[in-house]
Design a protein around this motif. Structure first.
Motif, PDB file in Angstrom:
ATOM      1  N   HIS A  34     -44.292  22.983 -18.115  1.00 34.59           N
ATOM      2  CA  HIS A  34     -42.924  22.656 -18.560  1.00 34.59           C
ATOM      3  C   HIS A  34     -42.865  21.164 -18.920  1.00 34.59           C
ATOM      4  O   HIS A  34     -42.356  20.361 -18.160  1.00 34.59           O
ATOM      5  CB  HIS A  34     -41.921  22.983 -17.455  1.00 34.59           C
ATOM      6  CG  HIS A  34     -41.853  24.434 -17.110  1.00 34.59           C
ATOM      7  ND1 HIS A  34     -40.968  25.305 -17.686  1.00 34.59           N
ATOM      8  CD2 HIS A  34     -42.591  25.180 -16.256  1.00 34.59           C
ATOM      9  CE1 HIS A  34     -41.148  26.524 -17.199  1.00 34.59           C
ATOM     10  NE2 HIS A  34     -42.126  26.469 -16.323  1.00 34.59           N
ATOM     11  N   GLN A  89     -41.712  19.997 -22.017  1.00 34.82           N
ATOM     12  CA  GLN A  89     -40.811  19.758 -23.158  1.00 34.82           C
ATOM     13  C   GLN A  89     -39.369  19.945 -22.716  1.00 34.82           C
ATOM     14  O   GLN A  89     -38.578  20.569 -23.398  1.00 34.82           O
ATOM     15  CB  GLN A  89     -41.139  20.741 -24.296  1.00 34.82           C
ATOM     16  CG  GLN A  89     -42.530  20.610 -24.875  1.00 34.82           C
ATOM     17  CD  GLN A  89     -42.693  19.337 -25.694  1.00 34.82           C
ATOM     18  OE1 GLN A  89     -41.780  18.948 -26.432  1.00 34.82           O
ATOM     19  NE2 GLN A  89     -43.813  18.664 -25.558  1.00 34.82           N
ATOM     20  N   MET A  90     -39.038  19.373 -21.556  1.00 31.19           N
ATOM     21  CA  MET A  90     -37.701  19.607 -21.035  1.00 31.19           C
ATOM     22  C   MET A  90     -36.679  18.704 -21.699  1.00 31.19           C
ATOM     23  O   MET A  90     -37.001  17.613 -22.156  1.00 31.19           O
ATOM     24  CB  MET A  90     -37.696  19.410 -19.518  1.00 31.19           C
ATOM     25  CG  MET A  90     -38.429  20.521 -18.795  1.00 31.19           C
ATOM     26  SD  MET A  90     -38.276  20.413 -17.036  1.00 31.19           S
ATOM     27  CE  MET A  90     -39.276  18.998 -16.736  1.00 31.19           C
ATOM     28  N   MET A  91     -35.434  19.182 -21.701  1.00 37.87           N
ATOM     29  CA  MET A  91     -34.363  18.378 -22.277  1.00 37.87           C
ATOM     30  C   MET A  91     -33.831  17.418 -21.216  1.00 37.87           C
ATOM     31  O   MET A  91     -33.612  17.823 -20.070  1.00 37.87           O
ATOM     32  CB  MET A  91     -33.229  19.299 -22.744  1.00 37.87           C
ATOM     33  CG  MET A  91     -32.124  18.566 -23.428  1.00 37.87           C
ATOM     34  SD  MET A  91     -30.874  19.713 -24.005  1.00 37.87           S
ATOM     35  CE  MET A  91     -29.568  18.555 -24.371  1.00 37.87           C
ATOM     36  N   ASN A  92     -33.626  16.168 -21.618  1.00 40.99           N
ATOM     37  CA  ASN A  92     -33.107  15.170 -20.683  1.00 40.99           C
ATOM     38  C   ASN A  92     -31.584  15.200 -20.692  1.00 40.99           C
ATOM     39  O   ASN A  92     -30.958  14.877 -21.695  1.00 40.99           O
ATOM     40  CB  ASN A  92     -33.631  13.784 -21.076  1.00 40.99           C
ATOM     41  CG  ASN A  92     -33.350  12.763 -20.001  1.00 40.99           C
ATOM     42  OD1 ASN A  92     -32.467  12.957 -19.160  1.00 40.99           O
ATOM     43  ND2 ASN A  92     -34.098  11.674 -20.021  1.00 40.99           N
ATOM     44  N   HIS A  93     -30.976  15.599 -19.577  1.00 40.22           N
ATOM     45  CA  HIS A  93     -29.517  15.691 -19.494  1.00 40.22           C
ATOM     46  C   HIS A  93     -28.901  14.412 -18.921  1.00 40.22           C
ATOM     47  O   HIS A  93     -27.713  14.394 -18.610  1.00 40.22           O
ATOM     48  CB  HIS A  93     -29.125  16.882 -18.612  1.00 40.22           C
ATOM     49  CG  HIS A  93     -29.497  18.202 -19.199  1.00 40.22           C
ATOM     50  ND1 HIS A  93     -28.618  18.992 -19.886  1.00 40.22           N
ATOM     51  CD2 HIS A  93     -30.677  18.858 -19.230  1.00 40.22           C
ATOM     52  CE1 HIS A  93     -29.238  20.079 -20.298  1.00 40.22           C
ATOM     53  NE2 HIS A  93     -30.486  20.021 -19.911  1.00 40.22           N
ATOM     54  N   ASP A 137     -35.404  22.936 -18.835  1.00 40.53           N
ATOM     55  CA  ASP A 137     -35.627  23.767 -20.019  1.00 40.53           C
ATOM     56  C   ASP A 137     -35.102  25.171 -19.751  1.00 40.53           C
ATOM     57  O   ASP A 137     -34.644  25.468 -18.641  1.00 40.53           O
ATOM     58  CB  ASP A 137     -37.101  23.753 -20.464  1.00 40.53           C
ATOM     59  CG  ASP A 137     -38.048  24.391 -19.457  1.00 40.53           C
ATOM     60  OD1 ASP A 137     -37.580  25.130 -18.571  1.00 40.53           O
ATOM     61  OD2 ASP A 137     -39.258  24.125 -19.546  1.00 40.53           O
ATOM     62  N   MET A 138     -35.143  26.016 -20.762  1.00 38.30           N
ATOM     63  CA  MET A 138     -34.566  27.353 -20.622  1.00 38.30           C
ATOM     64  C   MET A 138     -35.561  28.333 -20.001  1.00 38.30           C
ATOM     65  O   MET A 138     -35.290  29.512 -19.878  1.00 38.30           O
ATOM     66  CB  MET A 138     -34.091  27.878 -21.991  1.00 38.30           C
ATOM     67  CG  MET A 138     -32.979  27.064 -22.601  1.00 38.30           C
ATOM     68  SD  MET A 138     -31.541  26.954 -21.529  1.00 38.30           S
ATOM     69  CE  MET A 138     -30.854  28.587 -21.754  1.00 38.30           C
ATOM     70  N   ASP A 139     -36.738  27.836 -19.633  1.00 36.58           N
ATOM     71  CA  ASP A 139     -37.774  28.708 -19.080  1.00 36.58           C
ATOM     72  C   ASP A 139     -37.919  28.550 -17.573  1.00 36.58           C
ATOM     73  O   ASP A 139     -38.945  28.922 -17.001  1.00 36.58           O
ATOM     74  CB  ASP A 139     -39.121  28.400 -19.747  1.00 36.58           C
ATOM     75  CG  ASP A 139     -39.293  29.203 -21.021  1.00 36.58           C
ATOM     76  OD1 ASP A 139     -38.587  30.219 -21.158  1.00 36.58           O
ATOM     77  OD2 ASP A 139     -40.117  28.812 -21.863  1.00 36.58           O
TER      78      ASP A 139
END
Ligand SMILES: [Cu+2]
Length: 290
Positions: A27, A29-33, A40-42
């Protein structure tokens, strides 16, 4: 209709093979919030990431460390009675270490590497948290606070900690050992897996420790004797209540900031006020009745 059956069987067979062939997922390629929260969605998640803010009391980053921790059912095999475990149960680092944890979940379920007790001004809810659903890897970084302290690390999925997924991370010398760390400290609820028969003496339920309240209440009496009777009587009662309540308050306020403690106490006072008002209303209403 019948001609669709082979097709349905084929689709089922194909989906089963895809599931069984599921590989370890990185994992990365996670989005930074923001606020150290990556997702991520996985099923990969990092919370409380901190790569650059020094905790108060740290002049500089003392060391930079990388660890890889595995989580899975197979690591629990050496600890009788458990179902899940990390591959390591103890960690120790210098204060102010910048630590990157590579967390690998070897199971087909959800696991976490969740660290508690961190300073809340820097780590939301005092937590640093890595999570992976299914076989996969997630990496996160934090900067450890100064001082000697032992931090709880566990998986917060229901019953995973109780069933063995528990560890401790000591910063500096650590402050103590935590209970029920598989292979490290004794279990709070010990069980025996040797198969020996029940022994009423050995296996009798352990009585809970007696409450120390009467001893505490008696202690301030000599102080009271010297003073004015009314004031000292009130003082003794106040001291006794305070001493009895102190351990409970300490537990209740553990880990809270001064602001949170004041807010909690104010909320209690409002509740108390409302209760007293309610009582007075009830009393006056009863009196007004013919
Ligand atoms: Cu878990």
């Amino acid at each position: 209709m019948v001609k669709f059956v082979p097709l349905a069987a084929l689709v089922c067979a194909w989906s089963v093979t895809t599931v069984s062939a599921k590989e370890m997922q990185d994992h990365n390629q996670m989005m930074n919030h923001g606020d150290g929260h990556l997702m991520d969605m996985d099923g990969g998640m990092v919370m409380g990431q901190n790569t650059d803010t020094l905790p108060g009391g740290c002049d500089k980053i003392a060391a930079t460390k990388d660890i890889t921790v595995h989580a899975g059912h197979k690591y629990s095999e050496k600890f009788p009675g458990t179902m899940f475990a990390f591959d390591q149960q103890e960690f120790q680092f210098e204060p102010c270490t910048k630590l990157t944890v590579h967390f690998i979940n070897d199971d087909e379920i959800r696991h976490q590497w969740m660290m508690h007790g961190l300073p809340k001004y820097l780590y939301p809810k005092g937590m640093f948290h890595l999570e992976v659903s299914g076989p996969g890897k997630v990496s996160g970084t934090l900067i450890l606070p100064p001082g000697d302290k032992t931090y709880l690390v566990h998986c917060d999925i229901a019953q995973h900690m109780e069933k063995g997924m528990k560890a401790q991370l000591k910063v500096g010398k650590g402050s103590e050992d935590l209970p029920s760390i598989p292979g490290v400290t004794a279990s709070i609820f010990p069980d025996d897996y040797s198969g020996r028969p029940y022994d009423p003496k050995l296996d009798a339920p352990v009585a809970s420790p007696p409450v120390a309240a009467p001893v505490v209440a008696a202690a301030p009496a000599p102080v009271a004797a010297a003073d004015d009777a009314i004031v000292s009587g009130v003082t003794v009662i106040g001291l006794a209540i305070g001493l009895i309540a102190a351990p409970w308050l300490a537990r209740r306020f553990k880990g809270m900031s001064a602001g949170e403690i004041i807010a909690t106490v104010l909320a209690w006072l409002v509740d108390l006020f409302n209760w007293v008002v309610g009582l007075i209303k009830q009393f006056t209403r009863k009196k007004a009745l013919p």
